[in-house]
Design a protein around this motif. Structure first.
Motif, PDB file in Angstrom:
ATOM      1  N   SER A 134       0.848  -1.170  -0.028  1.00 20.56           N
ATOM      2  CA  SER A 134       0.002  -0.107  -0.068  1.00 20.56           C
ATOM      3  C   SER A 134       0.804   1.360  -0.171  1.00 20.56           C
ATOM      4  CB  SER A 134      -0.881  -0.030   1.311  1.00 20.56           C
ATOM      5  OG  SER A 134      -0.229   0.320   2.455  1.00 20.56           O
ATOM      6  N   LEU A 135       0.176   2.428  -0.449  1.00 20.50           N
ATOM      7  CA  LEU A 135       0.715   3.739  -0.235  1.00 20.50           C
ATOM      8  C   LEU A 135       0.344   4.380   1.257  1.00 20.50           C
ATOM      9  CD1 LEU A 135       2.480   5.981  -1.220  1.00 20.50           C
ATOM     10  CD2 LEU A 135       0.336   6.896  -2.126  1.00 20.50           C
ATOM     11  N   TYR A 136       1.245   4.732   1.929  1.00 15.84           N
ATOM     12  CA  TYR A 136       1.038   5.574   3.073  1.00 15.84           C
ATOM     13  C   TYR A 136       1.316   6.973   2.843  1.00 15.84           C
ATOM     14  CZ  TYR A 136       1.940   7.795   7.839  1.00 15.84           C
ATOM     15  OH  TYR A 136       1.564   8.581   9.091  1.00 15.84           O
ATOM     16  N   LEU A 137       0.108   7.845   2.934  1.00 13.01           N
ATOM     17  CA  LEU A 137       0.068   9.192   2.480  1.00 13.01           C
ATOM     18  C   LEU A 137      -0.438  10.020   3.676  1.00 13.01           C
ATOM     19  CD1 LEU A 137       0.744  10.972  -0.068  1.00 13.01           C
ATOM     20  CD2 LEU A 137      -1.629  10.506  -0.629  1.00 13.01           C
ATOM     21  N   LYS A 138       0.443  11.176   3.627  1.00 11.63           N
ATOM     22  CA  LYS A 138      -0.171  12.128   4.688  1.00 11.63           C
ATOM     23  C   LYS A 138       0.320  13.413   4.269  1.00 11.63           C
ATOM     24  CE  LYS A 138      -0.027  13.524   9.560  1.00 11.63           C
ATOM     25  NZ  LYS A 138       0.760  13.227  11.069  1.00 11.63           N
ATOM     26  N   GLY A 139      -0.737  14.678   4.271  1.00 16.90           N
ATOM     27  CA  GLY A 139      -0.135  15.844   4.062  1.00 16.90           C
ATOM     28  C   GLY A 139       0.116  16.160   2.708  1.00 16.90           C
ATOM     29  N   GLY A 140      -0.827  15.427   1.812  1.00 19.50           N
ATOM     30  CA  GLY A 140      -0.504  16.082   0.345  1.00 19.50           C
ATOM     31  C   GLY A 140      -1.268  14.959  -0.809  1.00 19.50           C
ATOM     32  N   GLY A 187     -13.293  22.992 -15.408  1.00 18.53           N
ATOM     33  CA  GLY A 187     -13.695  22.883 -16.846  1.00 18.53           C
ATOM     34  C   GLY A 187     -13.332  21.454 -17.082  1.00 18.53           C
ATOM     35  N   ALA A 188     -14.208  20.926 -18.089  1.00 20.51           N
ATOM     36  CA  ALA A 188     -13.648  19.548 -18.465  1.00 20.51           C
ATOM     37  C   ALA A 188     -12.473  19.297 -19.348  1.00 20.51           C
ATOM     38  CB  ALA A 188     -15.152  18.983 -19.118  1.00 20.51           C
ATOM     39  N   GLU A 189     -11.343  19.310 -18.734  1.00 21.86           N
ATOM     40  CA  GLU A 189     -10.100  19.334 -19.791  1.00 21.86           C
ATOM     41  C   GLU A 189      -9.194  18.173 -18.990  1.00 21.86           C
ATOM     42  OE1 GLU A 189      -7.828  22.759 -18.541  1.00 21.86           O
ATOM     43  OE2 GLU A 189      -8.646  22.994 -16.515  1.00 21.86           O
ATOM     44  N   PRO A 190      -8.350  17.661 -19.859  1.00 20.46           N
ATOM     45  CA  PRO A 190      -7.562  16.794 -19.589  1.00 20.46           C
ATOM     46  C   PRO A 190      -6.638  16.799 -18.523  1.00 20.46           C
ATOM     47  CG  PRO A 190      -6.855  17.385 -21.654  1.00 20.46           C
ATOM     48  CD  PRO A 190      -8.207  18.160 -21.265  1.00 20.46           C
ATOM     49  N   GLY A 191      -6.606  15.952 -17.400  1.00 23.03           N
ATOM     50  CA  GLY A 191      -5.469  16.062 -16.339  1.00 23.03           C
ATOM     51  C   GLY A 191      -5.136  14.562 -15.792  1.00 23.03           C
ATOM     52  N   GLY A 192      -4.192  14.785 -14.930  1.00 21.65           N
ATOM     53  CA  GLY A 192      -3.976  13.352 -14.118  1.00 21.65           C
ATOM     54  C   GLY A 192      -4.949  12.849 -13.089  1.00 21.65           C
ATOM     55  N   VAL A 193      -4.551  11.728 -12.490  1.00 20.24           N
ATOM     56  CA  VAL A 193      -5.503  11.089 -11.675  1.00 20.24           C
ATOM     57  C   VAL A 193      -4.506  10.627 -10.420  1.00 20.24           C
ATOM     58  CG1 VAL A 193      -7.167  10.230 -13.230  1.00 20.24           C
ATOM     59  CG2 VAL A 193      -5.117   8.764 -12.732  1.00 20.24           C
ATOM     60  N   GLY A 194      -5.166  10.358  -9.414  1.00 22.15           N
ATOM     61  CA  GLY A 194      -4.351  10.021  -8.195  1.00 22.15           C
ATOM     62  C   GLY A 194      -5.264   9.934  -6.764  1.00 22.15           C
ATOM     63  N   VAL A 195      -4.434   9.994  -5.567  1.00 26.24           N
ATOM     64  CA  VAL A 195      -5.286  10.049  -4.582  1.00 26.24           C
ATOM     65  C   VAL A 195      -4.589  11.159  -3.316  1.00 26.24           C
ATOM     66  CG1 VAL A 195      -5.332   7.455  -4.548  1.00 26.24           C
ATOM     67  CG2 VAL A 195      -3.497   8.259  -3.718  1.00 26.24           C
ATOM     68  N   SER A 196      -5.595  11.509  -2.446  1.00 29.24           N
ATOM     69  CA  SER A 196      -4.996  12.651  -1.713  1.00 29.24           C
ATOM     70  C   SER A 196      -5.232  12.233  -0.098  1.00 29.24           C
ATOM     71  CB  SER A 196      -5.874  13.766  -1.959  1.00 29.24           C
ATOM     72  OG  SER A 196      -7.371  13.562  -1.470  1.00 29.24           O
ATOM     73  N   ALA A 197      -4.331  12.702   0.925  1.00 26.95           N
ATOM     74  CA  ALA A 197      -4.677  12.651   2.185  1.00 26.95           C
ATOM     75  C   ALA A 197      -4.105  13.776   2.705  1.00 26.95           C
ATOM     76  CB  ALA A 197      -3.983  11.451   2.812  1.00 26.95           C
ATOM     77  N   LEU A 198      -5.172  14.730   3.196  1.00 28.22           N
ATOM     78  CA  LEU A 198      -4.754  16.160   3.440  1.00 28.22           C
ATOM     79  C   LEU A 198      -4.195  16.283   5.047  1.00 28.22           C
ATOM     80  CD1 LEU A 198      -7.126  17.860   1.168  1.00 28.22           C
ATOM     81  CD2 LEU A 198      -4.822  17.216   0.581  1.00 28.22           C
ATOM     82  N   ASP A 199      -4.444  17.389   5.631  1.00 23.70           N
ATOM     83  CA  ASP A 199      -4.179  17.439   6.874  1.00 23.70           C
ATOM     84  C   ASP A 199      -4.566  16.419   7.814  1.00 23.70           C
ATOM     85  OD1 ASP A 199      -2.911  19.931   5.971  1.00 23.70           O
ATOM     86  OD2 ASP A 199      -4.730  21.115   6.442  1.00 23.70           O
ATOM     87  N   HIS A 212      -4.003   4.921   4.192  1.00 24.57           N
ATOM     88  CA  HIS A 212      -3.555   3.764   3.115  1.00 24.57           C
ATOM     89  C   HIS A 212      -4.282   3.600   2.017  1.00 24.57           C
ATOM     90  CE1 HIS A 212      -1.028   3.047   6.998  1.00 24.57           C
ATOM     91  NE2 HIS A 212       0.005   2.604   5.932  1.00 24.57           N
ATOM     92  N   PHE A 213      -3.589   3.508   1.185  1.00 19.89           N
ATOM     93  CA  PHE A 213      -4.448   3.379  -0.350  1.00 19.89           C
ATOM     94  C   PHE A 213      -3.739   1.920  -1.018  1.00 19.89           C
ATOM     95  CE2 PHE A 213      -4.269   7.854   0.338  1.00 19.89           C
ATOM     96  CZ  PHE A 213      -5.756   7.974   0.121  1.00 19.89           C
ATOM     97  N   SER A 214      -4.543   1.214  -1.555  1.00 20.13           N
ATOM     98  CA  SER A 214      -4.352   0.000  -2.388  1.00 20.13           C
ATOM     99  C   SER A 214      -5.054  -0.326  -3.637  1.00 20.13           C
ATOM    100  CB  SER A 214      -4.181  -1.133  -1.526  1.00 20.13           C
ATOM    101  OG  SER A 214      -5.632  -1.652  -1.081  1.00 20.13           O
ATOM    102  N   ASN A 215      -4.587  -1.056  -4.581  1.00 22.63           N
ATOM    103  CA  ASN A 215      -5.630  -1.656  -5.503  1.00 22.63           C
ATOM    104  C   ASN A 215      -6.275  -0.147  -6.448  1.00 22.63           C
ATOM    105  OD1 ASN A 215      -5.344  -4.177  -4.848  1.00 22.63           O
ATOM    106  ND2 ASN A 215      -7.257  -4.373  -3.990  1.00 22.63           N
ATOM    107  N   PHE A 216      -5.239   0.562  -6.800  1.00 23.60           N
ATOM    108  CA  PHE A 216      -5.633   1.878  -7.573  1.00 23.60           C
ATOM    109  C   PHE A 216      -5.470   1.340  -9.118  1.00 23.60           C
ATOM    110  CE2 PHE A 216      -5.198   5.690 -10.208  1.00 23.60           C
ATOM    111  CZ  PHE A 216      -5.506   6.452  -9.689  1.00 23.60           C
TER     112      PHE A 216
END
Length: 371
Positions: free
Chosen positions: A46-52, A170-182, A187-191
């Protein structure tokens, strides 16, 4: 592992709707976060993510979906998925609030402009839904998006939890991902992600509503400056306005909301903008102005200070959110001819939950609103 900058170059172009798994140990992830690392959790890599936030390198598309599993405790936190990512400060986002499990604000859709989230501007049943979460186990999340609409499924993949009828970016192309803010990490898995112009969104948008009569439909907005420049001033004059640069900003329908972060973010404590509107009155008269703001406002008419409001999150008690709405009113003593309505709107740099203004006049009899 140290945080790495988000990179959105060398975009991947795809035409298939087949889900594309991206393991977190694949080397394809980039993140901008206080903490980020790949580790084993609840029997998975998994990805452990905090503050970003973290994004998949080299992927950009407009319509499709993302899905992933997230594990969280009941601690206060904000974790979820992001799409149409332009950079680390501009994207669409849906996140969970585990500490509000079962409550109407258990989750949130919000756009992010220039690093300013919009949860104080976009609140209520159109942007969040009550969900009871399970903690310390994997929860599946799927976010479909196409054009102006998006739909979110949480745990139950057959019955969507939330339909978003108007995405704010707007409906414009961009990236994808996950977030875990303040606050709490996640933990994230199986993206995985899929690219398709026809994701199976079940909800249907209603008819568009116009801005109501009396709503101020556009504002001239200045560049940002420090709020401290206005301390102790009971009036503003031409010298205060001369250094400013101005941009015309249309409001959103039907709320009349002007999301000021669309134009700029808070940088070097430059946390305040002027918004102005010219009101021509056929005679001397008094008109009621109903308005909402986030987070602080000073209202001037023809240079004279009439009102000051201060509504940052948690400024009154620990559950006060500072949500915008038409909660305040004042009576404008208009003179015959030209009148300048000027508001100084401040976004609290400790908050960054919404920088906005909305206003409506009780009626337009004898009035002309000019750009």
């Amino acid at each position: 592992m140290t945080a790495a900058p988000i990179f959105l170059g060398a975009f991947l172009t795809m035409t298939t709707s087949s889900p594309q798994p991206v393991p977190f140990d694949s080397g394809r992830w980039q993140w901008t976060a206080a903490e980020g690392r790949v580790e084993d959790h609840l029997g998975r890599k998994s990805l452990y993510l905090k503050g970003g936030v973290a994004t998949v390198e080299g992927v950009s598309f407009t319509n499709g979906w993302i899905e992933f599993d997230v594990a969280m405790t009941g601690e206060r936190g904000f974790m979820g998925g992001i799409w149409r990512v332009q950079d680390a400060k501009n994207y669409e986002e849906f996140y969970l609030r585990p500490h509000q499990s079962g409550n109407p604000d258990a989750n949130q859709y919000t756009p992010v402009f220039h690093g300013v989230s919009g949860w104080q501007l976009y609140h209520g049943k159109r942007y969040g839904v009550p969900v009871s979460y399970r903690f310390n186990e994997w929860t599946h999340v799927k976010i479909l998006f196409a054009g102006e609409q998006a739909e979110v499924s949480l745990q139950d993949m057959e019955k969507p939890a939330l339909f978003i009828d108007r995405l704010k970016r707007g409906a414009e192309p961009g990236g994808v991902g996950v977030s875990a803010l303040d606050f709490a990490p996640a933990h994230f898995s199986n993206f995985s992600f899929a690219v398709t112009d026809a994701p199976p969104i079940q909800g249907r948008p209603g008819a568009s509503e116009p801005v109501a009569q009396g709503v101020i439909a556009s504002w001239w907005v200045s560049d940002a400056f420090r709020e401290s420049a206005l301390e102790g001033k009971l009036s503003v004059d031409a010298d205060d306005l001369a250094p400013r640069r101005w941009t015309l900003l249309a409001v959103e329908s039907p709320s009349g909301l002007a999301n000021l972060a669309r134009l700029q973010g808070v940088h070097l404590r430059n946390d305040t903008v002027f918004v102005r509107k010219s009101i021509r009155s056929s005679r001397e008269q008094v008109k009621r102005l109903d308005f909402g703001f986030s987070n602080r406002v000073r209202v001037y008419l023809n240079g004279r200070l009439l009102f000051r409001g201060d509504d940052p999150a948690r400024s009154r008690d620990y559950r006060f959110l500072g949500s915008i709405g038409y909660y305040d009113a004042l009576y404008l003593p208009l003179r015959e001819g030209e009148n300048e309505l000027l508001l100084a709107v401040t976004e609290d740099f400790r908050d960054l939950g919404g920088w906005g203004i909305q206003a409506t006049l009780e009626d337009l009899v004898g009035l002309t609103l000019e750009d």
